[in-house]
Structure formats: structure tokens, C-alpha cells
Design a protein around this motif. Structure first.
Motif, PDB file in Angstrom:
ATOM      1  N   TYR A   1      53.849  11.165  62.363  1.00 46.96           N
ATOM      2  CA  TYR A   1      52.484  11.568  62.007  1.00 46.96           C
ATOM      3  C   TYR A   1      51.580  11.498  63.251  1.00 46.96           C
ATOM      4  CZ  TYR A   1      47.992  11.712  59.643  1.00 46.96           C
ATOM      5  OH  TYR A   1      46.721  12.061  59.251  1.00 46.96           O
TER       6      TYR A   1
ATOM      7  N   ARG B   1      48.727  19.912  51.333  1.00 43.92           N
ATOM      8  CA  ARG B   1      48.847  18.946  52.441  1.00 43.92           C
ATOM      9  C   ARG B   1      50.066  19.241  53.307  1.00 43.92           C
ATOM     10  NH1 ARG B   1      46.631  15.314  48.805  1.00 43.92           N
ATOM     11  NH2 ARG B   1      48.627  14.617  47.971  1.00 43.92           N
TER      12      ARG B   1
ATOM     13  N   PHE C   1      49.781  10.984  55.475  1.00 45.72           N
ATOM     14  CA  PHE C   1      50.456   9.846  56.113  1.00 45.72           C
ATOM     15  C   PHE C   1      51.332   9.112  55.077  1.00 45.72           C
ATOM     16  CE2 PHE C   1      50.296   5.290  57.348  1.00 45.72           C
ATOM     17  CZ  PHE C   1      50.889   5.374  58.585  1.00 45.72           C
TER      18      PHE C   1
ATOM     19  N   GLY D   1      44.243  13.373  55.346  1.00 46.20           N
ATOM     20  CA  GLY D   1      45.118  12.856  56.404  1.00 46.20           C
ATOM     21  C   GLY D   1      45.820  11.582  55.964  1.00 46.20           C
ATOM     22  N   GLU D   2      45.066  10.716  55.308  1.00 48.41           N
ATOM     23  CA  GLU D   2      45.617   9.445  54.837  1.00 48.41           C
ATOM     24  C   GLU D   2      46.710   9.701  53.792  1.00 48.41           C
ATOM     25  OE1 GLU D   2      42.172   7.095  54.131  1.00 48.41           O
ATOM     26  OE2 GLU D   2      43.335   5.378  53.447  1.00 48.41           O
ATOM     27  N   LEU D   3      46.454  10.648  52.901  1.00 52.28           N
ATOM     28  CA  LEU D   3      47.441  10.968  51.863  1.00 52.28           C
ATOM     29  C   LEU D   3      48.695  11.599  52.475  1.00 52.28           C
ATOM     30  CD1 LEU D   3      45.055  12.324  49.071  1.00 52.28           C
ATOM     31  CD2 LEU D   3      46.245  10.125  49.112  1.00 52.28           C
TER      32      LEU D   3
END
Lengths: 107, 302
Positions: free
Chosen positions: A49, A69, B75, B71-73
Motif C-alpha cells: 500500500y 476502491r 488499506f 484510503g483507510e478502507l
């Protein structure tokens, strides 16, 4: 002395970039690297990431598709240059090894 | 049979190795970490099992955001792909667990990991500790000034020595944390160049010792006031303690409450910052009033 960013690539950086020669979803790289190296190299999910973020920021890869996403990436010319430079470095090391030990198999 | 269990936050945010080992021990006893805050942790009951834990850092996480960012999800999805299930977050730290025998670690590049940890710690933990240290040093300076104005009287009163001891204990907590963090950081940065990640040092014993010493000093002080018949001062002190606890709970509680109410990140940030400043000023005013009251009491005591 601090090492300049991406002056040389680590093994994991090298394989992540190599995977992106063809368009690829970020998450799929997690499976492709072990498959490509016969399980010798694995990239951690957090490491991947962060690497993708850094490669994007440095213009070494670009985003090609965003589906929710899921994002896919592709190597850029700059990324290819970095890979080529790393490959040249690895070849030079192999050449130096042969100069010292000849063509004998490593023990 | 209880399905939830609460405990005090006994391991500092900085000690990732300690947290991971602690959660693994708890999982073997049948408790999985479910939520964390600066003061307490909550576990839920599970089948006792051997789990691997990782306290990974996500520097862009914000305590003011109403929900995790995209972004956190992402990750977390990356981590789930390699078997790491999300357990809970604590500021910029995300705790994951994995039931595989030998899972691929979340972070496999030590240099990158040290950079990420440092970026995460700069945005919360280091600032928090520096502010705590500054506040305690300010308190120490004010107390020292008062002490030197009447050294003979103050030396005769054991209460002053206990206050001084208590303040020094409070100062040693952030000093210990900052020292432990930077010692780890410099070592880890160096070792990471050789592909090694250094474990974080534990300061739990050090902190517990200081906490106990502080509590003992405080209890002795209360006892001294009670035995001396100074009930006004005793009540003021207890009131001050309640104020400090209330202020801390308010400062930490405002962003959590606004987050629960789904307030936008910018609104939460502004309200929490202004609210924190108001609470801090109110606390300073209460302390000053308290100090003046004690000073006046001494000055006019027969």
C-alpha cells in the motif's frame, strides 16, 4: 549517509514494479509477486500500500482504472527507467561475481 | 457469562511490540480486542485460540473524521487479502489479527515501516507527550517560584515536598515515553538499513512504578491535610483532582462524541481544538484560584 529515495530498488520494490509492466490491480500484486518468484519473495499488504502511494507520487506508475476502491496501475517510462537501472546494477554484480569466481556454480 | 471485558490502557501507544504480544496472550485466554481509547480497552469473548497480531500504522487516519477514509478502507482490504482481519483502531494505529500459521507480515520493508511509524507518531503521540511535558514543567516552575518565596515555611510543611515529588513523577512519565520512543527510532532507523526491525521497548513497569509513587504521594498529602484538620484545603484538592479528570475526559471525549454524531472532519477539528483550549484555560483559572486560596490561607493562618 542517508540513501537517496529510490536510488536503488529493494527486491520488493523491484518485483512490484515488474508486476506493473502490464496493467494490474494493486491487490493482485500481493499474489503475483510470490507466484513470479516461486514463493521466494512476498510483499506485505501494508508495504505494498505504501509503495504504491510512493511510486505514484514519484511518477513511476500511474493509475489506469478506478472501480470503487479497486484501482489498477501501470508502469510509466520513469518507472521503466528505474527498473532498467536496477537491472543493469544486478547484471554488473553478476559480472563481477563471474570475474572473481569464473563460471563455476555458487556453493 | 460476560461477553465483554474492559481494562485500563496499560501499554503505551508507542509500544507496538508490547501491544501485539499482549493481545496475542489475551486471545489465548479467549478475549479479542474490540476497541481502544487513551484510557481503556474493550475485549469481546472468542474461542481461546492462537492469533498473530499486528499494530500497523496508517498516518493519514484522523480522529476527527466521522468514518474511515477510502484510503483507510483500501488499506484494510489489502490486509484482509493476506488474512489480516481488522480488529480496531487507536488514533493512527490499526490493529489486525491473523489465524494463519505463518502469515506474511503486514510490513515487510523495515525502512518503509520505520518511516510510516514515525509519520504516524509525529501527528499525535509526540505532540501529546510534548504538551503533557510542557504543562507539567509549567506547573513545576510555578510551584518552584512559590517555594522560593517562603522556603523555610515550605520546607517545614511536608505537603510541599509531596507536591514537588508528585510533579516530578508526572514529568518523568512523558520524559520516559519520549526517551523510549527516540531511542527506539534511532536504533530502528539504523537497523532497518540492514533489513532488521527493532522491537519497541516496554515502559509498562516504569510507568506503573511512577503512577504508584504519584498515588502514594497524593494519598500521603491528603492524609496530612486530614490529620492537620485542613478540611478546606482537602476539599479544594479533591475538587481540583475531579476538575483535572473531567477536563481530560472532556478534551478526549469531544472528538469522539462529534465523530459518533457524524460531524464533518473540519467541524470536529475546529470544535475539538476550541473546546480543548477553553477547557485548558478553565483548568488553569481553577488551578490559579486554588493556588491563591491556599496561599491566602497560609498567609493569614495564625
Amino acid at each position: 549517509m542517508p540513501r537517496a529515495k529510490f536510488q536503488t530498488l529493494t527486491e520488493q520494490m523491484f518485483y512490484v514494479l515488474l508486476c506493473l509492466k502490464n496493467e494490474c490491480y494493486g491487490m493482485d500484486i500481493l499474489d503475483r509477486v510470490p507466484a513470479m518468484t516461486g514463493g521466494r519473495v512476498s510483499v506485505g499488504s501494508g508495504t505494498l500500500y505504501n509503495l504504491l502511494e510512493q511510486f505514484l507520487a514519484e511518477g513511476m506508475i500511474r493509475e489506469t482504472k478506478v472501480e470503487g476502491r479497486r484501482r489498477s496501475y501501470l508502469l510509466t517510462d520513469r518507472g521503466r527507467q528505474m527498473l532498467d537501472r536496477e537491472y543493469a546494477r544486478i547484471r554488473a554484480q553478476a559480472r563481477d561475481y563471474r570475474t572473481v569466481f569464473g563460471e563455476e556454480d555458487p556453493k | 457469562m460476560k461477553n465483554r471485558k474492559h481494562s485500563l490502557a496499560i501499554i503505551p501507544f508507542r509500544d507496538r511490540t508490547g501491544l501485539e504480544k499482549h493481545f496475542a496472550r489475551m486471545a489465548e485466554k479467549g478475549w479479542l480486542i474490540e476497541s481502544m481509547s487513551d484510557f481503556s480497552w474493550t475485549y469481546r469473548r472468542i474461542e481461546p485460540q492462537r492469533l498473530h497480531f499486528t499494530a500497523a500504522c496508517y498516518p493519514k487516519a484522523s480522529e476527527y473524521a466521522p468514518a474511515p477514509s477510502e484510503g483507510e478502507l483500501t488499506f484494510r482490504e489489502f490486509c484482509a487479502h493476506t488474512g489480516w482481519q481488522y480488529a480496531c483502531s487507536w488514533q493512527q494505529m490499526q490493529v489486525f489479527y491473523n489465524d494463519r500459521e505463518a502469515p506474511v507480515p503486514i510490513d515487510t520493508e523495515p525502512e518503509l515501516e520505520v518511516q510510516t511509524v514515525h509519520a504516524a507518531f509525529k501527528s499525535h503521540y509526540l505532540i501529546y507527550n510534548l504538551l503533557q511535558l510542557a504543562a507539567v514543567l509549567l506547573w513545576l516552575a510555578v510551584s518552584a517560584q512559590e517555594f522560593w518565596q517562603h522556603p523555610a515555611v515550605n520546607l517545614a510543611a511536608s505537603g510541599w515536598l509531596l507536591i514537588l515529588f508528585g510533579i516530578v513523577c508526572l514529568a518523568l512519565i512523558p520524559i520516559g515515553e519520549l526517551t523510549a520512543y527516540f531511542t527506539w527510532y534511532w536504533k530502528a532507523k539504523k537497523a532497518a538499513k540492514n533489513g532488521i526491525l527493532v522491537d519497541t521497548p516496554s515502559t509498562t513497569g516504569y510507568q506503573a512504578g511512577l503512577g504508584c509513587a504519584w498515588l502514594l504521594a497524593f494519598a500521603l498529602w491528603l492524609l496530612e491535610l486530614a490529620l492537620g484538620g485542613r478540611y478546606d484545603s482537602l476539599l479544594l484538592l479533591i475538587f481540583l483532582l475531579v476538575c483535572c479528570g473531567g477536563a481530560a475526559a472532556l478534551v478526549r471525549g469531544i472528538p469522539r462524541l462529534l465523530r459518533r454524531w457524524k460531524a464533518p472532519k473540519s467541524v470536529n477539528r475546529v470544535v475539538s481544538t476550541v473546546g480543548g483550549a477553553v477547557v485548558f484555560l478553565a483548568l488553569v483559572m481553577i488551578i490559579v484560584t486554588f493556588a491563591v486560596a491556599v496561599f491566602m490561607e497560609r498567609r493569614f493562618m495564625p
